[in-house]
Design an enzyme around this catalytic site. Structure first.
Site, PDB file in Angstrom:
ATOM      1  CG  MET A   1       4.710   7.452   0.552  1.00  0.00           C
ATOM      2  SD  MET A   1       3.288   7.130   1.631  1.00  0.00           S
ATOM      3  CE  MET A   1       3.427   8.467   2.793  1.00  0.00           C
TER       4      MET A   1
ATOM      5  CD  GLU B   1      10.376   5.234  -4.404  1.00  0.00           C
ATOM      6  OE1 GLU B   1      10.940   5.917  -3.538  1.00  0.00           O
ATOM      7  OE2 GLU B   1      10.864   4.167  -4.854  1.00  0.00           O
ATOM      8  N   PRO B   2       7.351   4.440  -8.867  1.00  0.00           N
ATOM      9  CG  PRO B   2       8.524   5.146 -10.775  1.00  0.00           C
ATOM     10  CD  PRO B   2       8.454   5.341  -9.293  1.00  0.00           C
TER      11      PRO B   2
ATOM     12  N   GLY C   1       3.946   1.334  -4.299  1.00  0.00           N
ATOM     13  CA  GLY C   1       2.763   2.111  -3.980  1.00  0.00           C
ATOM     14  C   GLY C   1       2.295   1.787  -2.579  1.00  0.00           C
TER      15      GLY C   1
ATOM     16  CB  THR D   1      -1.975  15.040  -5.994  1.00  0.00           C
ATOM     17  OG1 THR D   1      -2.553  13.746  -6.203  1.00  0.00           O
ATOM     18  CG2 THR D   1      -3.042  16.105  -6.210  1.00  0.00           C
TER      19      THR D   1
ATOM     20  CD  GLU E   1      -3.265  10.305   2.004  1.00  0.00           C
ATOM     21  OE1 GLU E   1      -3.318  10.222   0.745  1.00  0.00           O
ATOM     22  OE2 GLU E   1      -2.321   9.852   2.685  1.00  0.00           O
ATOM     23  NE  ARG E   2      -4.624   4.880   4.753  1.00  0.00           N
ATOM     24  CZ  ARG E   2      -3.694   4.018   5.133  1.00  0.00           C
ATOM     25  NH1 ARG E   2      -3.659   3.594   6.389  1.00  0.00           N
ATOM     26  NH2 ARG E   2      -2.805   3.564   4.263  1.00  0.00           N
TER      27      ARG E   2
ATOM     28  N   GLY F   1      -4.155   4.532   0.148  1.00  0.00           N
ATOM     29  CA  GLY F   1      -4.306   3.174   0.670  1.00  0.00           C
ATOM     30  C   GLY F   1      -5.386   2.438  -0.092  1.00  0.00           C
TER      31      GLY F   1
ATOM     32  CD  GLU G   1      -7.573  -4.557  -2.996  1.00  0.00           C
ATOM     33  OE1 GLU G   1      -8.571  -4.881  -3.679  1.00  0.00           O
ATOM     34  OE2 GLU G   1      -7.071  -3.409  -3.034  1.00  0.00           O
TER      35      GLU G   1
END
Length: 446
Positions: free
Chosen positions: A176, A178-179, A182, A211, A300-301, A424, A427
């Site tokens: 998901m 990218e450079p 985020g 990951t 996920e959170r 996440g 902020e």
């Protein structure tokens, strides 16, 4: 969950009867105190392990972690190496494997058939007690890839891709970030263009901080779910399955020298005109992947919050053990000193508050639903800094010993920091929660 509700209701009724009896005739304060303490303990046990199956799963995991995970954690952290053989033992290919890589997957697709968030939470809590980095790789594989595909993939895709992921022969993840994107996930630039003649999509772009992006440091991981822009609107995202060996799919770099989670490999992945077949490797509807993304972010959170709870529990255990064994200033142990009492007591209270919030949310979370963001954000927002603070206090209690790797808490402190960023940032949780609370208007909280 229905069984949990019935037991919980019975406890509340029993408690109400006890209170009524206490008003009707005098009872000793000692009796009431003991009874309420036992009732409270039973309620918490039910909260943390809603069914006998959950309790059995936790017991099995705790034994496995003590015997197999704990002894290797320090060395793999030092060498920044991913323990692939141990990871595969979490699957079913190994005759003695735990079978938790496909925890939330139907048995016919190779999984364990545990369809609830409570099981997800307790697995992440138990693994993180000893090795949060190994657990992070487990999360990327079992939640970000396996659970996502189990919820959103077609029956054919589930039959094709999930058995290998569940048995551990394939190790996967999700692409998901990218450079340059985020937290601003909808700002991603990786794109896919449909080619009519080829009946497929051409992927171009790069993904960062992935990951399990590499297993060896020399090539990509085995299999990934990838989000790419496929339309003109900001939310026009589509989800694709990308496999190692696809032409144009390569490892950009393995990310070295991370502050924490060093035993979990992180990588940049590059996509240069990667062809993805439309019939087999597009997950869900074209341009409609945002809902899949948001749904999976919720579990996920919760899983990341569970990792924080596992870290905090270990730190409380280690600091109280050390405080009980260390003598100073003529006292037999450090519990004699008010400063240490504060560190230990505050850490325990915060750990228990986080754990109750975690399982309160997990026990009511439907993995197939969405729109649970307020408390999915909230539990991670509370638990992540809580774990870091508890680890910090553990270091302070142990002094110089807490500052070195042999005593584990310095590693746990470094690992905990990622939980305030990954899945996440703090902020982003502030923003999301404030938005959701504003939308409630004058509606009162429960």
């Amino acid at each position: 969950l229905a069984s949990h509700f019935r037991r919980h209701s019975a406890m509340l009724l029993s408690s109400a009867i006890i209170r009524s009896s206490a008003l009707a005739r005098p009872r000793s304060a000692l009796f009431l105190s003991r009874h309420l303490s036992e009732n409270s303990s039973a309620s918490l046990t039910t909260l943390f392990d809603p069914t006998e199956e959950h309790a059995t799963l936790r017991s099995m995991l705790r034994t496995f972690v003590e015997r197999e995970v704990e002894p290797q954690a320090h060395e793999h952290n030092k060498t920044e190496s991913f323990n692939i053989p141990l990871f595969r033992r979490l699957g079913t290919a190994d005759p003695e494997g735990l079978g938790i890589l496909g925890l939330t997957v139907n048995e016919e697709d190779g999984g364990s058939g545990f369809f609830d968030a409570s099981a997800v939470a307790l697995v992440h809590e138990e693994l993180s007690y000893s090795d949060p980095a190994l657990c992070l790789s487990y999360l990327a594989h079992s939640v970000l890839f396996v659970n996502n595909l189990a919820r959103n993939g077609s029956p054919e895709q589930r039959r094709r891709f999930l058995p290998g992921a569940c048995d551990g022969s394939k190790i996967g993840g999700m692409c998901m970030s990218e450079p340059g994107a985020g937290t601003d996930v909808l700002g991603m630039q990786t794109n896919a263009r449909y080619d009519d003649a080829l009946n497929g999509w051409i992927l171009n772009g790069s993904k960062m901080w992935i990951t399990n992006g590499t297993l060896t440091g020399e090539e990509t991981g085995d299999i990934f779910l990838l989000y790419a822009r496929t339309g003109e609107k900001r939310s026009d995202m589509t989800q694709f399955v990308v496999e190692r060996g696809m032409e144009g799919f390569s490892l950009g770099q393995k990310i070295e020298d991370k502050m924490g989670m060093r035993a979990s490999n992180t990588a940049e992945l590059v996509f240069e005109d990667v062809f993805v077949p439309a019939d087999t490797h597009v997950v869900g509807d074209v341009n409609k992947a945002t809902i899949c993304m948001m749904r999976n972010l919720e579990i996920e959170r919760v899983a990341l919050a569970a990792m924080a709870v596992g870290i905090a529990r270990r730190c409380v255990d280690d600091m109280k053990r050390y405080a009980g064994e260390r003598s100073a200033f003529g006292k037999k142990h450090l519990f004699s000193f008010g400063q240490i009492q504060r560190h230990v007591a505050k850490s325990y209270a915060e750990y228990m508050a986080g754990k109750c919030y975690l399982y309160g949310v997990a026990n009511g979370l439907d993995l197939d639903s969405h729109g649970n963001g307020l408390d999915a954000d909230g539990v991670k927002l509370y638990c992540a800094p809580m774990a870091k603070d508890v680890a910090d206090r553990a270091i302070q209690v142990m002094g110089g010993y807490g500052y070195v790797g042999e005593y584990n808490v310095e590693r746990l402190y470094r690992d905990a920091k990622l939980l305030e960023i990954g899945g996440g940032t703090n902020e982003s949780h502030h923003k999301n929660m404030a938005r959701d609370l504003y939308k409630m208007g004058d509606n009162k909280l429960d």
